[in-house]
Scaffold this active site. Sequence first.
Site, PDB file in Angstrom:
ATOM      1  N   HIS A 139      -2.921   1.430   6.201  1.00  0.00           N
ATOM      2  CA  HIS A 139      -3.133   2.345   5.088  1.00  0.00           C
ATOM      3  C   HIS A 139      -2.100   3.456   5.226  1.00  0.00           C
ATOM      4  CE1 HIS A 139      -5.541   5.565   2.875  1.00  0.00           C
ATOM      5  NE2 HIS A 139      -5.119   4.695   1.981  1.00  0.00           N
ATOM      6  N   GLU A 146       0.830  -1.203   0.000  1.00  0.00           N
ATOM      7  CA  GLU A 146       0.000   0.000   0.000  1.00  0.00           C
ATOM      8  C   GLU A 146       0.862   1.250   0.000  1.00  0.00           C
ATOM      9  OE1 GLU A 146      -2.261   3.177   0.478  1.00  0.00           O
ATOM     10  OE2 GLU A 146      -0.954   2.730   2.155  1.00  0.00           O
ATOM     11  N   ILE A 202       2.240   4.524   5.587  1.00  0.00           N
ATOM     12  CA  ILE A 202       3.296   4.292   6.583  1.00  0.00           C
ATOM     13  C   ILE A 202       4.216   5.518   6.556  1.00  0.00           C
ATOM     14  CG2 ILE A 202       4.892   3.092   5.017  1.00  0.00           C
ATOM     15  CD1 ILE A 202       5.526   1.234   7.444  1.00  0.00           C
TER      16      ILE A 202
END
Length: 73
Positions: A66, A5, A68
């Site tokens: 979702h 992601e 980082i």
Amino acid sequence: ETGSEDIDILPNGLAFISSGLKYPGMKSFAPDKPGEIFLMDLNEDNPRAVELRISRGFDLASFNPHGISTYVD
């Protein structure tokens, strides 16, 4: 299986990768698998992503990363 992601690369070449985002309406190849964080050392000749172990007591079953980011002190 669930794709990455987000990724955050530190100045020393270590990359942290979040994976496993599940979002309503988005196909998931592993709907029952919790999210993961991987580490990759981009200084290696053949870098590979290694799953980081998450501490006990963390609610891994609902982990749905979702994004980082890192903080270097």
